[in-house]
Write a protein that holds these residues in place. Structure first.
Motif, mmCIF file in Angstrom:
data_model
loop_
_atom_site.group_PDB
_atom_site.id
_atom_site.type_symbol
_atom_site.label_atom_id
_atom_site.label_comp_id
_atom_site.label_asym_id
_atom_site.label_seq_id
_atom_site.Cartn_x
_atom_site.Cartn_y
_atom_site.Cartn_z
ATOM 1 N N LEU A 1 0.880 -1.240 -0.142
ATOM 2 C CA LEU A 1 -0.011 0.124 0.205
ATOM 3 C C LEU A 1 0.803 1.309 -0.153
ATOM 4 O O LEU A 1 0.553 2.150 -0.803
ATOM 5 C CB LEU A 1 -0.955 -0.030 1.192
ATOM 6 N N LEU A 2 1.751 1.177 0.767
ATOM 7 C CA LEU A 2 2.744 2.566 0.934
ATOM 8 C C LEU A 2 3.508 2.766 -0.308
ATOM 9 O O LEU A 2 3.632 3.596 -0.858
ATOM 10 C CB LEU A 2 3.761 2.345 2.110
ATOM 11 N N GLU A 3 4.055 1.569 -0.907
ATOM 12 C CA GLU A 3 4.645 1.515 -2.122
ATOM 13 C C GLU A 3 3.713 2.134 -3.219
ATOM 14 O O GLU A 3 4.251 2.952 -4.382
ATOM 15 C CB GLU A 3 5.373 0.149 -2.467
ATOM 16 N N SER A 4 2.615 1.705 -3.310
ATOM 17 C CA SER A 4 1.769 2.081 -4.305
ATOM 18 C C SER A 4 1.281 3.682 -4.237
ATOM 19 O O SER A 4 0.876 4.359 -5.314
ATOM 20 C CB SER A 4 0.203 1.397 -4.353
ATOM 21 N N ARG A 5 1.456 4.188 -3.172
ATOM 22 C CA ARG A 5 1.077 5.644 -2.724
ATOM 23 C C ARG A 5 2.039 6.556 -2.923
ATOM 24 O O ARG A 5 2.236 7.835 -3.117
ATOM 25 C CB ARG A 5 0.610 5.703 -1.306
ATOM 26 N N ILE A 6 3.576 5.954 -2.564
ATOM 27 C CA ILE A 6 4.800 7.019 -2.581
ATOM 28 C C ILE A 6 5.283 6.769 -4.169
ATOM 29 O O ILE A 6 5.170 5.819 -4.725
ATOM 30 C CB ILE A 6 5.580 6.382 -1.679
ATOM 31 N N PRO A 7 5.197 8.032 -4.735
ATOM 32 C CA PRO A 7 5.946 8.208 -6.078
ATOM 33 C C PRO A 7 7.235 7.414 -6.191
ATOM 34 O O PRO A 7 7.918 7.372 -5.253
ATOM 35 C CB PRO A 7 5.960 9.372 -6.352
ATOM 36 N N PRO A 8 7.527 6.845 -7.457
ATOM 37 C CA PRO A 8 8.764 6.150 -7.441
ATOM 38 C C PRO A 8 10.056 7.285 -7.300
ATOM 39 O O PRO A 8 10.994 6.605 -6.791
ATOM 40 C CB PRO A 8 8.877 5.628 -8.933
#
Length: 118
Positions: free
Chosen positions: A107-114
């Motif tokens: 979830l956090l990885e999907s919310r934080i831009p690359p």
């Protein structure tokens, strides 16, 4: 000579009386000892009956406590089973927490831009 015979008769009568008194005293002493022995035996018998009743009461109390302890306290096998159940529950909890942390990471990885990691 009649005096001698009279004294001999008095002496013999006195001897018989003294022997009779001695025998009566001896017999009364024996009778008292027999009565005391019977009394002591009766008291000992009563104490024996009381001791047996007390033993029976103690055995009943011990048996009652054994039944109570079997119901109230855990035995070794019950304790092993309880530990096994708790270990299984902790393993399940550990797996659930791993799953939650994995989902949170995604979830956090999907919310934080690359490009925002640096």
């Amino acid at each position: 000579m009649e005096n001698g015979l009279a004294w001999a008769a008095v002496g013999a009568a006195a001897g018989v009386v003294m022997c009779s008194i001695g025998f009566a005293t001896f017999w009364m002493s024996i009778q008292r000892q027999i009565t005391e022995a019977k009394t002591e035996a009766s008291a000992a018998g009563l104490r024996g009956v009381q001791a047996n009743l007390k033993i029976d009461t103690m055995q009943t109390s011990l048996s009652d406590f054994k039944v109570y302890a079997e119901k109230e306290f855990v035995n070794h096998d019950d304790l092993k089973e309880l530990v096994g159940r708790h270990e299984a529950q902790f393993d399940n909890l550990r797996e659930d927490l791993k799953g939650i942390t994995t989902r949170l990471d995604r979830l956090l990885e999907s919310r934080i831009p690359p490009g925002a990691h640096a």
